[in-house]
Enzyme design. Sequence first.
Site, PDB file in Angstrom:
ATOM      1  N   LYS A 228       2.320  10.975   7.264  1.00  0.00           N
ATOM      2  CA  LYS A 228       1.492  10.747   8.460  1.00  0.00           C
ATOM      3  C   LYS A 228       1.975  11.500   9.703  1.00  0.00           C
ATOM      4  O   LYS A 228       1.710  12.679   9.822  1.00  0.00           O
ATOM      5  CB  LYS A 228       1.333   9.240   8.695  1.00  0.00           C
ATOM      6  CG  LYS A 228       0.524   8.599   7.547  1.00  0.00           C
ATOM      7  CD  LYS A 228      -0.123   7.275   7.884  1.00  0.00           C
ATOM      8  CE  LYS A 228      -1.154   6.912   6.828  1.00  0.00           C
ATOM      9  NZ  LYS A 228      -0.757   5.853   5.910  1.00  0.00           N
TER      10      LYS A 228
ATOM     11  N   PHE B 213       0.856  -1.184   0.000  1.00  0.00           N
ATOM     12  CA  PHE B 213       0.000   0.000   0.000  1.00  0.00           C
ATOM     13  C   PHE B 213       0.893   1.235   0.000  1.00  0.00           C
ATOM     14  O   PHE B 213       1.652   1.461   0.931  1.00  0.00           O
ATOM     15  CB  PHE B 213      -0.950   0.063   1.202  1.00  0.00           C
ATOM     16  CG  PHE B 213      -1.838   1.278   1.138  1.00  0.00           C
ATOM     17  CD1 PHE B 213      -2.967   1.291   0.340  1.00  0.00           C
ATOM     18  CD2 PHE B 213      -1.502   2.440   1.822  1.00  0.00           C
ATOM     19  CE1 PHE B 213      -3.761   2.439   0.236  1.00  0.00           C
ATOM     20  CE2 PHE B 213      -2.289   3.588   1.715  1.00  0.00           C
ATOM     21  CZ  PHE B 213      -3.421   3.577   0.922  1.00  0.00           C
TER      22      PHE B 213
ATOM     23  N   ASP C 184       9.268   2.857   2.079  1.00  0.00           N
ATOM     24  CA  ASP C 184       8.072   3.654   2.360  1.00  0.00           C
ATOM     25  C   ASP C 184       7.781   3.508   3.849  1.00  0.00           C
ATOM     26  O   ASP C 184       7.221   2.503   4.284  1.00  0.00           O
ATOM     27  CB  ASP C 184       6.893   3.169   1.513  1.00  0.00           C
ATOM     28  CG  ASP C 184       5.624   3.987   1.780  1.00  0.00           C
ATOM     29  OD1 ASP C 184       5.593   4.736   2.790  1.00  0.00           O
ATOM     30  OD2 ASP C 184       4.660   3.873   0.996  1.00  0.00           O
TER      31      ASP C 184
END
Length: 410
Positions: A255, A141, A226
Amino acid sequence: MHPLHTAIAQEQEFCARNYHPLPVVLTRGAGVHAWDTAGRQYLDMMSAYSALSFGHSHPRLVAALTDQAQRLALTSRAFHSDQLGPFLKRLCEVTRQDMALPMNTGAEAVETAIKAARKWAYEMKGVPEGMAEILSCEGNFHGRTTTIVGFSSEQDYREGFGPFAGGFKRIPYGDIDALAKAITPNTAAFLVEPIQGEAGIVVPPEGYIAAAARLCKQNNVLFIADEVQTGLGRTGRLLACDHENVIPDGLILGKALGGGLLPVSAFLAKTEVMDVFEPGSHGSTFGGNPLAARVGLEALNLLVDAKLSERAAELGPWFENQLRAIASPLIRTVRGKGLMIGVEIDPAYATGREVCERLLAHGILTKDTHETVVRFAPPLIIEKADLNDAVEQMRAVLGELETSRVRKRA
Ligand SMILES: *Cc1c(COP(=O)(O)O)cnc(C)c1O
């Protein structure tokens, strides 16, 4: 029972149905708690998919935000600001990278990494124009842009959104031989999550990240991590790559970098890679704005001052063991690292969604991922007593579900 909450009704009428939220309307948050419009208190065990690592509205971050908002919020990169330099200097220091390119969302930083890897491949590695390949993993993802969903293995993310960009190849996650076989002279980069969050908190075999980084180095392939979800203390180290002493060639953060107040992301890399960008080759109106830079810098300082990585390293394994000790037949496995933990529910008993709905009724906020996994990723500032409360509520919910399931069968 009670009439549909107006805010929910309005969302249902006016908001695209691209999410399926749990039935709670939050109106306030502070630290590890949030409150609904009826004044009920909840313990936030999901922290906005790890974006709220500092908890809700941390006073130090709110102070930085409000001060900067009144001073200078946005310049665009057409001009310098006195905030961007200090932020990126600190960001490079703590991550041991040379340079950073600031963006806003995680997906934008991933797109930036893809651009950097391709341009590096053409200019530095000598890959023929248009031939650069990027390897990614099954179950990945990396966000929701058309390019990114184009190399996803998840049907829900892709269906109806093609045609997709070429130049991507997928390999099994956690399989070092598959990586070795997939690398060709045209491979620009291997893009990987050190732990797959959205796939259900999937932890690869120990040594995988180090072995993959080594293999990439031997083949002149960029190893790009990531760490949008795993980064900034979540797994018990500043970066999940630190567990295997790997400094990636490219690093993606997002985030928690925005302190839970703003979308702040960055692509970081060594100079040789970042040098492929020149004026005009990439940009973002809001990327690196003074407000984001000020909050991002304060978030990094807070992370270090409050020793949040160390907290996750200490509390995570304890919490994981407590969850395991529930020993409910509904639990298939408990897995994770630091304060990023997934509890896989046996679908013969209940869905992840059912568990989360019941947890909500017990005052615990969290969300299932991939139907069967209940995610526990609380703010890193959480205290042991609150974690213990989450364990007790989880025990109660699983007990209820077990009883109702036995009743159903009888
Ligand atoms: C959330 C996430 C992204 C995308 O971030 P957005 O801010 O939602 O675009 C990318 N990669 C990983 C690993 C993530 O968890």
